[in-house]
Scaffold this active site. Structure first.
Site, PDB file in Angstrom:
ATOM      1  N   ASP A  80      36.944  29.554  50.778  1.00 21.32           N
ATOM      2  CA  ASP A  80      35.896  29.464  49.764  1.00 21.32           C
ATOM      3  C   ASP A  80      36.397  28.836  48.475  1.00 21.32           C
ATOM      4  O   ASP A  80      35.596  28.483  47.623  1.00 21.32           O
ATOM      5  CB  ASP A  80      35.367  30.864  49.403  1.00 21.32           C
ATOM      6  CG  ASP A  80      34.740  31.571  50.586  1.00 21.32           C
ATOM      7  OD1 ASP A  80      34.014  30.898  51.324  1.00 21.32           O
ATOM      8  OD2 ASP A  80      35.003  32.763  50.763  1.00 21.32           O
ATOM      9  N   CYS A  90      39.510  61.525  34.047  1.00 22.16           N
ATOM     10  CA  CYS A  90      40.347  60.601  34.817  1.00 22.16           C
ATOM     11  C   CYS A  90      41.762  60.576  34.242  1.00 22.16           C
ATOM     12  O   CYS A  90      42.744  60.621  34.978  1.00 22.16           O
ATOM     13  CB  CYS A  90      39.794  59.184  34.755  1.00 22.16           C
ATOM     14  SG  CYS A  90      38.063  59.073  35.159  1.00 22.16           S
ATOM     15  N   CYS A 147      37.136  57.942  32.196  1.00 17.65           N
ATOM     16  CA  CYS A 147      36.771  59.066  31.337  1.00 17.65           C
ATOM     17  C   CYS A 147      37.984  59.941  31.033  1.00 17.65           C
ATOM     18  O   CYS A 147      39.068  59.707  31.535  1.00 17.65           O
ATOM     19  CB  CYS A 147      35.715  59.910  32.012  1.00 17.65           C
ATOM     20  SG  CYS A 147      36.297  60.545  33.589  1.00 17.65           S
ATOM     21  N   ASP A 177      35.309  35.094  48.747  1.00 21.43           N
ATOM     22  CA  ASP A 177      36.610  35.752  48.606  1.00 21.43           C
ATOM     23  C   ASP A 177      37.732  35.043  49.338  1.00 21.43           C
ATOM     24  O   ASP A 177      38.891  35.284  49.067  1.00 21.43           O
ATOM     25  CB  ASP A 177      36.529  37.186  49.132  1.00 21.43           C
ATOM     26  CG  ASP A 177      36.546  37.239  50.633  1.00 21.43           C
ATOM     27  OD1 ASP A 177      35.850  36.402  51.242  1.00 21.43           O
ATOM     28  OD2 ASP A 177      37.266  38.067  51.197  1.00 21.43           O
ATOM     29  N   ASP A 201      29.352  34.029  50.491  1.00 20.38           N
ATOM     30  CA  ASP A 201      30.197  33.965  51.672  1.00 20.38           C
ATOM     31  C   ASP A 201      29.890  35.243  52.461  1.00 20.38           C
ATOM     32  O   ASP A 201      29.362  36.196  51.918  1.00 20.38           O
ATOM     33  CB  ASP A 201      31.662  33.914  51.216  1.00 20.38           C
ATOM     34  CG  ASP A 201      32.603  34.117  52.364  1.00 20.38           C
ATOM     35  OD1 ASP A 201      32.429  33.431  53.376  1.00 20.38           O
ATOM     36  OD2 ASP A 201      33.512  34.962  52.242  1.00 20.38           O
TER      37      ASP A 201
END
Lengths: 52, 729
Positions: B632, B47, B44, B628, B448
């Protein structure tokens, strides 16, 4: 019908001016951050020109 | 750069010593740091202001500019400004930031291509509007000489425009012809070229119909579709690059007693490397010196750190936690376990690349159909009219123009742009163009555990069972270490408002724990065997004060925010949910119970994970894998579609189609719903553009299509398709 002889060049010229303006904006990187520019208008820390 | 030598040692001897600092600062100017930080949470105006103001306050920062579209901030600073300091500053005011390696970001080149297409759109749009003005005059009844004049002016505008703006299509059509395929761009190019040349011929012979407006309009709408498609990909690519740029793989090597930093690719077996606490092990190796604890969660999914001392074998990708280690490299590059994992990924990926997108399937039916239709009408009219080539060619061109996939070219990119934009705002980055289509087909979800459903960071579980004195001592001891359990314990104690006790002589024994003196008795916090406590099933650290009975402080892995919601949402949608982890059964079972997941598998090796995915796929299920770790990656690559969090290892993010940018897991369930909607819109768009053809093509075939009808069909279908895409909520 004589009107055509100047109205057509005028319309094409005006279109070309618009096109040139678009090119200018594009080259000036005004489309780099459309979302940021839309939000920046709400910020009080306005700036006259894009910061480098 | 010519100034730089002047600021060397000789400068101080020169009479113009006063100039030296100026020269130096100039040299500093030349190589002042340009930093780029990624800001995943910026969204925004506030920010932007916050980040820019905060950065400007940091001394040495000359300019900072936030790009909200890319969620990045570009910083110009004096040389020597460290990104880590700026990141800490931003974190203090509540913004997550990561450093990016500018060398890996090719956004400038991508920008140029985007600007190139935009420029062509601009030219085509200008020409379209001007020609349309003239065309409307013709349609409303301009006659004879006037009509010819208007046609000539249109030609003068249209021909250069088509030659310039149509280039992307011509180039792509030429390439596909060279490869002996009929891509979507072949009928497009043919229609544009045929429409322009016929119109020129008709104009020269004072014909009634010229299709200049159609040729230019076609170029314009198709370029818009092309640009949307390009932009979605560019945004995804730049963000993917951004993720790759997060990690700069380097290793510290001991060469002749000196520490040298080299790229990981240059390591050879036999090299001695240093692994700092908190750093990732760069290559497979054996510990020669030092003791520490190792976090292997990214490789195996184990949440409990393991001890490492001389002779311990370590794999690349593990994280060194407490003490510095010296390793002898046993395998690097091609032979390392990391690379073997990458090979698993490569085989799994080639299987996925066989997926044909909806657009490809449509093009495959469409291109030959259009060509046959146009050619058929040409032959038929040649026969019916007794050899009137001009009429036959005119009708064939009208068929090509009317059927030309204006709306079809917009059907997919418009929807994908809208959907990706919505998902990006929700914190999901779609990396692959067909990911949304594949996501819509999913019926099984595999999660996971460590780092995906959980944060991979421990949380002290039983602090309330401990006496206040013990807690104060534990807090003091824990405060002296950077071990994750210690950090978590210290944080939890601070949260409870416990003041650390006055423990003196604090000393960390790498690989074991921390010890010190409190009220003249020795106190220890650390591993069970070092304290003299019985090792338990769950993650725990142990505290002993003097000769008292050791106390255990147990830890649970913190649940990722939104994990419960995501799992529940999937189950509500009727998808089968599995939990698949390399961790011990106790930890996995506990989490499965907490999230009410009935299917769970513990202790799974990377190859077993991939095998389970392959199994389910063989049963005809479409699997969404969310993971992650390095363990995996093969499963991620083998699944129908895959998602990984931004905190995942590089390799895992590369193997997945969608990256979760924030911490919250809830948007994942939202993504599946959005994908199903997007797919429905794409199909509707195909139906709409096909519907227009059903009405317009018969008109063209019997020779009734005028340039006005072509223009109407083209613009109305394109606009309807775009509006339908925007309906996506």
């Amino acid at each position: 019908m004589e009107a055509l002889s100047y109205s057509i060049p005028i319309s094409i010229f005006l279109g070309a001016v618009g096109l040139a303006a678009f090119f200018w904006a594009l080259r000036g990187k005004q489309y780099e951050d459309p979302k940021g520019d839309a939000e920046r208008i709400l910020s009080k820390e306005w700036d006259d020109h894009p910061k480098p | 750069m010519t100034v730089a030598p002047a600021s060397g040692p000789s400068a101080s001897a020169c009479p113009a010593c006063l100039a030296a600092p100026a020269a130096e600062s100039l040299a500093g100017d030349l190589k002042g740091a340009r930093l780029t930080l990624s800001l995943p949470t910026a969204h925004c105006a506030v920010c932007i202001t916050d980040v820019e103001r905060e950065l400007a306050r940091h001394s040495g920062v000359r300019a900072a500019r936030v790009n909200l579209t890319l969620r990045r901030v570009a910083i110009e600073a004096d040389a020597g400004i460290e990104a880590a300091d700026l990141i800490a500053r931003l974190k203090a005011i509540g913004y997550e930031a990561h450093e990016l390696d500018p060398g890996l970001l090719t956004s400038t080149e991508a920008d140029r291509r985007g600007r190139d297409i935009l420029m062509r759109i601009g030219v085509a749009g200008f020409a379209m509007m001007n020609i349309m003005l003239l065309s409307i005059a013709v349609w409303s009844g301009a006659e004879a000489a006037t009509r010819d004049l208007f046609h000539w002016i249109s030609a003068a505008i249209a021909l250069p425009t088509v030659a310039f703006a149509g280039q992307p299509f011509f180039a792509s059509a030429w390439n596909s012809l060279k490869a002996r395929r009929l891509g979507m761009d072949v009928p497009i190019s043919l229609a544009i070229i045929l429409a322009s040349s016929i119109s020129v011929y008709e104009t020269m012979h004072s014909g009634h119909h010229a299709y200049f407006d159609a040729a230019v309009m076609l170029t314009f709408f198709l370029l818009v579709g092309r640009y949307l498609d390009y932009r979605t990909r560019a945004v995804a690519r730049s963000a993917a690059e951004e993720l790759a740029a997060l990690e700069v793989p380097r290793a510290t090597v001991l060469r002749d007693g000196a520490e040298v930093v080299v790229p990981v690719g240059d390591l050879v077996p036999g090299d001695l490397i240093r692994a700092r606490p908190g750093g990732r092990i760069p290559a497979d190796g054996v510990v020669v010196e030092g003791t520490s604890e190792i976090d292997r969660s990214l490789l195996t999914g184990e949440s409990l750190p393991v001890y490492a001392g001389p002779e311990t074998v370590l794999s690349a990708g593990e994280v060194n936690l407490t003490g510095p280690l010296t390793l002898r490299v046993t395998a690097a590059g091609q032979d390392s376990s990391l690379h073997r994992m990458a090979d698993l990924v490569a085989t799994a990926e080639s299987a996925r690349n066989r997926y044909t997108s909806l657009a490809e399937r449509a093009a495959r039916l469409y291109s030959p159909g259009v060509h046959l239709l146009a050619f058929g009408s040409f032959l038929t009219w040649l026969y019916l009219s007794g050899g009137d080539v001009r009429l036959a060619v005119n009708i064939a061109a009208a068929v090509l123009i009317i059927t030309c996939p204006c709306a079809l070219g917009l059907a997919v990119p418009a929807v994908v742009t809208a959907a990706s934009g919505k998902l990006f705002r929700a914190g999901l980055l779609v990396k692959d163009g067909t990911a949304l289509e594949r996501l819509a087909e999913v019926d099984t979800v595999i999660f996971d555990k460590t780092g995906t459903l959980t944060m991979g960071t421990p949380e002290a579980a039983n602090l309330h069972d401990l006496p206040a004195d013990d807690l104060a001592v534990a807090a003091a001891l824990a405060g002296a270490s950077s071990h994750p359990l210690a950090v978590a314990l210290a944080e939890a104690a601070r949260g409870l408002g416990i003041m650390p006790a006055a423990v003196t002589d604090l000393r960390e024994v790498p690989g074991y724990g921390i010890e010190g003196q409190w009220q003249r008795q020795p106190v220890r916090l650390g591993r069970a065997d070092w304290i003299g406590a019985a090792p338990g099933e769950v993650t725990a650290t142990h505290l002993r004060i003097g000769t008292a009975v050791p106390r255990s402080i147990t830890f649970a892995d913190r649940l990722r925010p939104g994990a419960a919601e995501a799992v529940a949402a999937f189950q509500r949608q009727g998808l089968a949910v599995h939990l698949l982890s390399g961790d011990v059964p106790g930890a996995v079972g506990a989490l499965a119970g907490r999230l009410e997941i009935a299917n769970w598998h513990a202790g799974a090796l990377p190859a077993e994970k991939a095998a389970l995915v392959a199994d389910l796929t063989a049963q005809g299920r479409k699997v969404l894998m969310v993971g992650d770790g390095l363990n995996d990656t093969a499963a991620l690559a083998g699944a129908h579609v895959s998602i990984s969090p931004a905190s995942a290892l590089d390799a895992a993010r590369t193997a997945s189609d969608i990256v979760l940018l924030g911490q919250d897991l809830a948007p994942v369930a939202e993504a599946v719903r959005m994908a199903a909607k997007a797919r429905r819109r794409i199909k509707e768009n195909f139906a709409i553009s096909f519907g227009y053809n059903v009405v317009a093509v018969p008109l063209a075939l019997v020779g009734l299509a005028t340039p006005l009808a072509a223009a109407l069909a083209m613009s109305i279908s394109s606009i309807t398709v775009s509006l339908n895409s925007l309906r996506l909520k």
